[in-house]
Structure formats: structure tokens, C-alpha cells
Design a protein around this motif. Structure first.
Motif, PDB file in Angstrom:
ATOM      1  N   GLY A  75      30.386  58.860   6.758  1.00 59.12           N
ATOM      2  CA  GLY A  75      31.347  58.226   7.649  1.00 59.12           C
ATOM      3  C   GLY A  75      30.699  57.250   8.610  1.00 59.12           C
ATOM      4  O   GLY A  75      31.164  57.073   9.741  1.00 59.12           O
ATOM      5  N   VAL A  76      29.620  56.606   8.154  1.00 65.57           N
ATOM      6  CA  VAL A  76      28.912  55.619   8.972  1.00 65.57           C
ATOM      7  C   VAL A  76      28.664  54.385   8.112  1.00 65.57           C
ATOM      8  O   VAL A  76      28.034  54.470   7.058  1.00 65.57           O
ATOM      9  CB  VAL A  76      27.564  56.159   9.489  1.00 65.57           C
ATOM     10  N   ALA A  77      29.144  53.231   8.550  1.00 62.00           N
ATOM     11  CA  ALA A  77      29.024  52.006   7.766  1.00 62.00           C
ATOM     12  C   ALA A  77      27.736  51.256   8.093  1.00 62.00           C
ATOM     13  O   ALA A  77      27.308  51.208   9.246  1.00 62.00           O
ATOM     14  CB  ALA A  77      30.220  51.095   8.031  1.00 62.00           C
ATOM     15  N   LYS A  78      27.132  50.672   7.059  1.00 62.04           N
ATOM     16  CA  LYS A  78      26.070  49.705   7.308  1.00 62.04           C
ATOM     17  C   LYS A  78      26.658  48.527   8.083  1.00 62.04           C
ATOM     18  O   LYS A  78      27.819  48.180   7.865  1.00 62.04           O
ATOM     19  CB  LYS A  78      25.488  49.198   5.980  1.00 62.04           C
ATOM     20  N   PRO A  79      25.925  47.900   8.996  1.00 63.80           N
ATOM     21  CA  PRO A  79      24.499  48.064   9.253  1.00 63.80           C
ATOM     22  C   PRO A  79      24.140  48.999  10.400  1.00 63.80           C
ATOM     23  O   PRO A  79      23.066  48.839  10.999  1.00 63.80           O
ATOM     24  CB  PRO A  79      24.069  46.627   9.586  1.00 63.80           C
ATOM     25  N   ALA A  80      24.993  49.953  10.736  1.00 61.69           N
ATOM     26  CA  ALA A  80      24.581  50.957  11.716  1.00 61.69           C
ATOM     27  C   ALA A  80      23.301  51.619  11.224  1.00 61.69           C
ATOM     28  O   ALA A  80      23.195  51.995  10.054  1.00 61.69           O
ATOM     29  CB  ALA A  80      25.677  51.993  11.903  1.00 61.69           C
ATOM     30  N   LEU A  81      22.326  51.751  12.090  1.00 57.92           N
ATOM     31  CA  LEU A  81      21.021  52.254  11.660  1.00 57.92           C
ATOM     32  C   LEU A  81      21.117  53.667  11.093  1.00 57.92           C
ATOM     33  O   LEU A  81      20.356  54.041  10.194  1.00 57.92           O
ATOM     34  CB  LEU A  81      20.026  52.193  12.815  1.00 57.92           C
ATOM     35  N   ASP A  82      22.086  54.448  11.572  1.00 57.08           N
ATOM     36  CA  ASP A  82      22.246  55.808  11.058  1.00 57.08           C
ATOM     37  C   ASP A  82      22.741  55.838   9.615  1.00 57.08           C
ATOM     38  O   ASP A  82      22.703  56.886   8.968  1.00 57.08           O
ATOM     39  CB  ASP A  82      23.213  56.594  11.942  1.00 57.08           C
ATOM     40  N   ALA A  83      23.215  54.700   9.091  1.00 63.60           N
ATOM     41  CA  ALA A  83      23.603  54.653   7.681  1.00 63.60           C
ATOM     42  C   ALA A  83      22.380  54.651   6.768  1.00 63.60           C
ATOM     43  O   ALA A  83      22.442  55.127   5.629  1.00 63.60           O
ATOM     44  CB  ALA A  83      24.449  53.408   7.411  1.00 63.60           C
ATOM     45  N   TYR A  84      21.271  54.132   7.258  1.00 60.61           N
ATOM     46  CA  TYR A  84      20.045  54.019   6.462  1.00 60.61           C
ATOM     47  C   TYR A  84      19.101  55.214   6.642  1.00 60.61           C
ATOM     48  O   TYR A  84      18.323  55.534   5.740  1.00 60.61           O
ATOM     49  CB  TYR A  84      19.271  52.748   6.850  1.00 60.61           C
ATOM     50  N   ARG A  85      19.167  55.850   7.800  1.00 62.49           N
ATOM     51  CA  ARG A  85      18.159  56.854   8.153  1.00 62.49           C
ATOM     52  C   ARG A  85      18.099  58.065   7.220  1.00 62.49           C
ATOM     53  O   ARG A  85      17.003  58.546   6.920  1.00 62.49           O
ATOM     54  CB  ARG A  85      18.365  57.310   9.594  1.00 62.49           C
ATOM     55  N   PRO A  86      19.251  58.610   6.753  1.00 54.72           N
ATOM     56  CA  PRO A  86      19.134  59.801   5.904  1.00 54.72           C
ATOM     57  C   PRO A  86      18.260  59.581   4.669  1.00 54.72           C
ATOM     58  O   PRO A  86      17.407  60.422   4.349  1.00 54.72           O
ATOM     59  CB  PRO A  86      20.588  60.103   5.530  1.00 54.72           C
ATOM     60  N   LEU A  87      18.457  58.450   3.958  1.00 50.04           N
ATOM     61  CA  LEU A  87      17.606  58.177   2.803  1.00 50.04           C
ATOM     62  C   LEU A  87      16.170  57.908   3.233  1.00 50.04           C
ATOM     63  O   LEU A  87      15.222  58.407   2.618  1.00 50.04           O
ATOM     64  CB  LEU A  87      18.147  56.970   2.029  1.00 50.04           C
ATOM     65  N   PHE A  88      16.015  57.117   4.279  1.00 49.53           N
ATOM     66  CA  PHE A  88      14.663  56.811   4.761  1.00 49.53           C
ATOM     67  C   PHE A  88      13.904  58.094   5.081  1.00 49.53           C
ATOM     68  O   PHE A  88      12.759  58.280   4.648  1.00 49.53           O
ATOM     69  CB  PHE A  88      14.740  55.916   6.000  1.00 49.53           C
ATOM     70  N   ASP A  89      14.526  58.980   5.823  1.00 51.58           N
ATOM     71  CA  ASP A  89      13.865  60.227   6.213  1.00 51.58           C
ATOM     72  C   ASP A  89      13.606  61.129   5.010  1.00 51.58           C
ATOM     73  O   ASP A  89      12.590  61.847   4.972  1.00 51.58           O
ATOM     74  CB  ASP A  89      14.712  60.972   7.247  1.00 51.58           C
ATOM     75  N   SER A  90      14.499  61.087   4.019  1.00 49.29           N
ATOM     76  CA  SER A  90      14.335  61.965   2.858  1.00 49.29           C
ATOM     77  C   SER A  90      13.109  61.613   2.022  1.00 49.29           C
ATOM     78  O   SER A  90      12.612  62.450   1.268  1.00 49.29           O
ATOM     79  CB  SER A  90      15.591  61.920   1.974  1.00 49.29           C
TER      80      SER A  90
END
Length: 238
Positions: A158-173
Motif C-alpha cells: 500500500g505504498v506507491a513509488k517513488p516513496a522510499l518505503d516502496a523500495y526498502r523491503p526488497l533492498f533490505d531483503s
């Protein structure tokens, strides 16, 4: 060290041409009679929908893109100079054009791009604002292998790009692995770079990168998807 490339999908791996062609088929003569080309109407419709989609997301009222896209149709007719939008077109015509989003096709070179990266040891992923079923359908129709487990939709969080939280889950994984984000939207890659991804930009959609707006330089820039893949591989080796 394991290596990953995350792709945007619609606009990057997938062309909008089938959507524009469907607008021309359904509304073309009526639009042209008002001096509105089907392509510029389609572009305004999808871009305005992306804006509303993003605004809803950042104000904690996330709605799936398809819902936003459908709702924006008559407003865009009005903004285009059509004084009576609901007399100009019907719900059935709108729904046909919205449905044509599912008929979009992959850009030339996607198969080669994935093959180059996989042969070089990269795991290929996708992060899209589209729903999973529609996005997977693009690959399936083209006969291009793409595992469902490697697709992420903004709908899930429920978070759209380009909000940084849209990218973080994959980045952190990905932990300490090598991490790239690749797209044909400069705004998209530049946001992913702020999170920490290495950035690869392809000019196949936007042509003009307007990078002076974003204050972020790319690690790789290319005019085609295979060329971008080759440059990612070369930079990874250096």
C-alpha cells in the motif's frame, strides 16, 4: 557475492503502444475532430492518474492504480476541452480502454536483457505499481520466463513509488548482496538510488532524462535495454 537487478515494468519493460492504439480505435475520430490526438490524450490520462495514485498513497489513502485510472477518465476528457464528457464517451468505451492496459506488450530486447543478466549471475526481479496478475500476464503472453516469486507489487504494501518505503523491503531483503534498480523513468531510478541501489537508466521511454531535476547521477545510462544490461554487467565486473 550474489547480485540482483530490480526492474520497473510498465514503461520500462512494457510499451504503452497498445493502449494508445486502442484509444485511437475507440475514440480516435471523435478526439481528432476536437484537435486532440489519441496519443496525447492517452499520455495525459495515464500521467494524471499516476499523480493522483501517488498523492493518495502519500496521504495514507492508497488505492490500486487500476481503480484510479478508471476514475480519472471523464475528468481527463473535461481537461482536454470536452465540455460534456459523459455525452462524449460511455462507460463501456472507458472500460474497453482500461482493459487494453492488459494487452500491452514487452519492448524489443527484454528476453535478451534477462538472458544477459542471468548468464552473468544476476537474479532478475520486478517492482511495479501494477497488480501482479496483469504484470505476470505481460511476460506469459510474450513467452518470457519470469517467476511470480520475483515480482513485487506496490499493492502488497500500500505504498506507491517513488516513496522510499516502496523500495526498502526488497533492498533490505538482499542484505549485503550487489543491488541494482533499472527503469526507463529517471524519477524511479533516482529514488531507488537514494535508498541505496545502484542505478541503471534506459532512455527508451522518456528520451530526455532531465537529470538536472533529480540531483542524482546514474551508475549506468543506455538507449536500449540490452545495452543497459551489458553496461550493468561491465560495471559489476570492475
Amino acid at each position: 557475492m550474489p547480485k540482483h537487478v530490480v526492474f520497473d515494468v510498465v514503461g520500462t519493460l512494457v510499451s504503452y503502444d497498445a493502449f494508445f492504439a486502442n484509444i485511437e480505435k475507440v475514440l480516435g475520430p471523435r478526439l481528432l475532430a476536437r484537435n486532440i490526438t489519441p496519443k496525447i490524450f492517452g499520455f495525459a490520462w495515464l500521467e494524471s492518474s499516476e499523480r493522483e495514485f501517488t498523492y493518495l498513497s502519500i496521504s495514507s489513502r492508497y488505492k490500486p492504480y487500476k481503480q484510479v485510472f478508471s476514475s480519472m477518465f471523464y475528468r481527463m476528457l473535461w481537461m482536454s476541452g470536452i465540455s460534456e464528457p459523459r455525452s462524449f464517451a460511455t462507460d463501456a468505451e472507458r472500460d474497453e480502454m482500461v482493459a487494453s492496459y492488459s494487452t500491452l506488450v514487452l519492448r524489443p530486447g527484454v528476453q535478451e536483457t534477462f538472458q544477459l543478466l542471468r548468464e552473468a549471475g544476476f537474479e532478475v526481479w520486478a517492482l511495479s505499481t501494477g497488480d501482479e496478475e496483469r504484470v505476470l500476464g505481460y511476460f506469459q503472453k510474450a513467452g518470457v520466463e519470469f517467476p511470480k516469486s520475483n515480482l513485487r507489487s506496490c499493492d502488497a504494501k500500500g505504498v506507491a513509488k517513488p516513496a522510499l518505503d516502496a523500495y526498502r523491503p526488497l533492498f533490505d531483503s538482499f542484505g549485503d548482496d550487489e543491488k541494482w534498480f533499472a527503469a526507463a523513468h529517471y524519477w524511479d531510478v533516482s529514488a531507488a538510488k537514494i535508498v541505496g541501489f545502484k542505478g541503471a537508466y534506459c532512455s527508451i521511454f522518456e528520451k530526455e532524462d532531465c537529470k538536472e531535476l533529480f540531483d542524482v547521477d546514474m551508475d549506468v545510462m543506455a538507449d536500449t535495454l540490452p545495452e543497459m544490461a551489458k553496461k550493468i554487467i561491465d560495471v559489476s565486473k570492475s
